[in-house]
Design an enzyme around this catalytic site. Structure first.
Site, short mmCIF file in Angstrom:
data_model
loop_
_atom_site.label_atom_id
_atom_site.label_comp_id
_atom_site.label_asym_id
_atom_site.label_seq_id
_atom_site.Cartn_x
_atom_site.Cartn_y
_atom_site.Cartn_z
N THR A 52 -31.17 13.46 -13.23
CA THR A 52 -30.96 14.73 -12.11
C THR A 52 -29.41 15.52 -12.67
O THR A 52 -29.46 16.77 -12.29
CB THR A 52 -31.20 14.39 -10.91
OG1 THR A 52 -32.40 13.66 -10.80
CG2 THR A 52 -31.34 15.66 -10.02
N TYR A 140 -32.43 0.65 -14.31
CA TYR A 140 -33.28 1.76 -14.02
C TYR A 140 -34.60 1.79 -15.09
O TYR A 140 -34.27 2.00 -16.40
CB TYR A 140 -32.37 3.09 -14.37
CG TYR A 140 -33.30 4.45 -13.93
CD1 TYR A 140 -34.53 4.49 -13.55
CD2 TYR A 140 -32.52 5.70 -14.31
CE1 TYR A 140 -34.95 5.78 -13.45
CE2 TYR A 140 -33.01 6.82 -14.43
CZ TYR A 140 -34.28 6.95 -13.73
OH TYR A 140 -34.88 8.33 -13.71
N LYS A 169 -33.96 0.62 -9.97
CA LYS A 169 -34.53 1.72 -9.65
C LYS A 169 -35.81 1.95 -10.55
O LYS A 169 -35.72 1.85 -11.81
CB LYS A 169 -33.54 2.75 -9.98
CG LYS A 169 -34.35 4.36 -9.67
CD LYS A 169 -33.51 5.46 -10.36
CE LYS A 169 -34.31 6.94 -10.13
NZ LYS A 169 -33.30 7.96 -10.73
#
Length: 306
Positions: A52, A140, A169
């Site tokens: 992001t 992740y 995640k």
């Protein structure tokens, strides 16, 4: 076993921070203001220099500066889980060392992208980083971007070999992954949803929180959802989930972070600037996002005036 204090710090909402730009450079004042708003809303953690945050477009010096700014702005009030992944193991180690030097509390390590390593390759990659930097690590797994998924058995093998690998995640889009991971890793391993739309289903299946894109825009609402669930109020959590559902979907109408930066720019909190190869939302998608934002704001206004 994960330290109980660390486990508490890793529970709840972590915001995958956007990186504001102005005139081609990182807009530090806008980033600081964004962080302050997150903390005021009760965010548990901040994740600078992730997907992001357009990490792939940041220079090493820029990435370190963003992490350092986040650490200084947070001032111990939120856990700073810095993105430090790479598809080259030696580069990931260097990024992890720089993140630690910048003051990060922990590391978020994405699955190596493009290379598509085997599970043994994933084990070797994450092991090398874990051996090099003594910080808590959250894996992740994001097969849609990286092309390979971390198998539960591999995550369990990593956690057994490296006490500082404490969580994952999970952004594969499958709710059943929570159960698969929990059965492989036990009750103490931290699991975060990596998909905003699946936060409530993940919590219901035993996840510990969310690393959220939507909380850049709506931190109080995402925090309220998680707090309601943890307080034993599933009805309220479901109400918030349903209120957010359409808007969250539109925040991914094109590649993240294009829609959420567009929505944030609309509020004046940051400028709309992106880095190539990302481009502005297509007009039809901008129109759809605007309609969803207006509808959400209208429902919120009605709720406030009941």
């Amino acid at each position: 076993m994960t330290d109980p204090t660390l486990r508490r710090r890793l529970t709840g909402v972590f915001t995958a921070l956007v990186t504001p730009f102005r005139g081609g450079a990182v807009d530090v004042p806008a980033l600081e203001q964004l962080i302050e708003a997150q903390i005021a809303a009760g965010i548990a953690g901040l994740v600078p220099v992730g997907t992001t945050g357009e990490a792939a477009t940041l220079s090493d010096d820029e990435a370190e500066a963003v992490i350092r700014t986040t650490v200084q702005a947070a001032a111990g009030r939120a856990f700073v889980m810095a993105g430090a992944g790479s598809n080259a193991t030696r580069l990931a180690i260097a990024k992890a060392e720089r993140a630690k030097a910048a003051g990060a509390d922990g590391l978020l390590l994405v699955t190596p992208y493009y290379n598509k390593p085997s599970q043994d390759g994933l084990f070797d990659h994450f092991s090398a980083i874990a051996d090099s930097v003594e910080l808590p690590i959250m894996l992740y797994s994001v097969p849609g971007r990286a092309g390979v998924e971390i198998a539960p058995a591999t995550a369990a093998r990593l956690a057994a070999a490296h006490p500082n690998i404490v969580g994952i995640k999970e952004a594969g889009g499958r709710v059943e992954r929570v159960t698969e991971l929990r059965l492989a890793l036990g009750p103490d391993f931290i699991i975060h949803s990596g998909d905003d739309g699946l936060t409530l289903p993940f919590l219901a299946m035993g996840a510990d929180g969310v690393t959220s894109v939507a909380s850049n825009l709506l931190p109080a609402e995402v925090v309220a959802l998680c707090r309601a669930w943890f307080a034993g109020d599933p009805r309220e959590a479901r109400r918030i989930h349903e209120a957010l559902f359409d808007l969250v979907g539109h925040l991914f109408i094109e590649s993240n972070p294009v829609p959420v930066k567009t929505a944030l720019a609309r509020t004046g909190r940051i400028g709309p600037e992106l880095r190539a190869p990302l481009a502005a939302l297509r007009p039809e998608n901008r129109k759809a996002l605007e309609a969803s934002l207006q509808a959400f704001e209208g429902r919120a206004h009605l709720q406030e005036n009941r």
